[in-house]
Design an enzyme around this catalytic site. Sequence first.
Site, short mmCIF file in Angstrom:
data_model
loop_
_atom_site.label_atom_id
_atom_site.label_comp_id
_atom_site.label_asym_id
_atom_site.label_seq_id
_atom_site.Cartn_x
_atom_site.Cartn_y
_atom_site.Cartn_z
N GLU A 138 -43.56 -10.26 10.17
CA GLU A 138 -43.00 -10.94 9.01
C GLU A 138 -43.86 -11.35 7.94
O GLU A 138 -43.54 -11.43 6.79
CB GLU A 138 -42.18 -12.27 9.40
CG GLU A 138 -40.98 -12.13 9.98
CD GLU A 138 -40.09 -11.50 9.08
OE1 GLU A 138 -39.62 -11.93 8.12
OE2 GLU A 138 -39.49 -10.33 9.41
N SER B 10 -3.52 -54.21 43.67
CA SER B 10 -4.37 -55.25 44.29
C SER B 10 -5.92 -54.87 44.08
O SER B 10 -6.62 -55.92 44.31
CB SER B 10 -4.07 -54.85 45.91
OG SER B 10 -2.85 -55.45 46.19
#
Length: 485
Positions: free
Chosen positions: A105, A382
């Site tokens: 690049e 419960s």
Amino acid sequence: MSDDSTIPSAKPRRRWRLLRAFLKLTLLGLILLGGGAAAGWSWFQKNILAGLPDLSTLDDWRPATACQILDPSGQTIDRFYVERRIWVPMDELPPFVAQAFVSSEDRRFWEHAGVDYAGIARAMVANWQAGRTVQGGSTITQQVVKNALVGNERSYTRKLKEAVLARRLEVRLGKPRILELYLNFVALGSGNYGVEAASQDYFGVSARQLNLGQAALLAGLVPAPSRWSPWSDPESAARRRELVLRSLVRDGVTDPAAAALFLDEPVSVPRLGGKPVASAAYMSEVRREVRRLFGEELAPTAGLMVHAGLDPVVQDVAERAIQDACKAHAERQKGQKGIARAQGAAVALENATGRVMAVVGGRETALEGFVRATRALRQPGSSFKPYVYGTALLHGMNQLDLVLDGPISLPGGNGKTWSPKNYTKGYAGKLPMRTAMAKSLNTVAVRLALQYGPSRVARLAKAMGVRTPLRTDPTMALGSSEVTP
């Protein structure tokens, strides 16, 4: 007769006039040039320099980075993100990874000061000869500036700003930091951003374990990452890899024989399929909790590392248990009309630490879908009684104090007594509180709730993490208020 020597020659006079005219034109040209330069500088200051972003924002800047969720062994079991990016420090990468991107690049990256004028001229000639754009003149520094600061607007003004900022950024951050930002920012196709995410997706390894051919392939994707991705066009990806390998040979990074070893290497590895390691329900709740703590914007972009308590073995057992229970329920209900499809949920905790080891959200739970373990409201029955006994202990009772099990007159009951079913099982009379809890005696739980006040029981339950609304009548002691698992 006159003396010609006393008459001035016409030639010097003409020369003098020409010289004066030339000086006037030169002065006029300089004035015009100076005025034009002043006007140009004024425009440049107003339109380019005046509106430049503050480079200090890049001192500690990171692009949007995925949130990773890890199990207790440190393995990544999930990630969520805006962009699929995983930050990796450049000094943890093999040197040829950065060199592959530089050769491909911006081969003069280590030489220029942010803008490569020779590269721009070379690209202009190549594009003119080809009759189309075949080369770009932007440096790696300019690409970082474009992506992080000035955007992708196609205009000369943007390019001028980009060039000025690139030169300033080189001074402020230095080459290594700029290259590290680039390697973690660059788009590499198939929804991958940065070398780490792309490496894991294409090759099944961390970027720390890339070989030369894999690094070359990633670098070759930059000009057209979506089009040349190994998943969408493996042949083009292979050709781009070869071009980058040649660039690496040209720049002396490797030799032809070493580069040739990677020309026939597969461009990717098969993606892993099958059942995900982590539960969709568990991961859904982790994601939601991270968003609650850090916000919708920060959670998927800040590169958070979240350590979850998931135990894959316990999770698998819990999921199979829910599936078996739902299947057994359906078998029992065969032939009955109007019976809804059975569902279930589970949460498994490690008592000593509170670690959540497993979460099952239902028979089937989509990622970030409805999780019954945290959203479905059911009466706990419960299992709510420990909050009642806890309230009694906090207000002076101990587990050996005697409590009464027997018919009870409830407030507003017009004198009538209440005799629950389990009162008839032979536990009537006084008995230690710990025994009453072990036997889950209803009348004892209701008496204690009335003695210390349902509102106190509700406050304790809230303090211990119950988030749903609670009733404050005597039935709350028996779990009449709906809660989530």
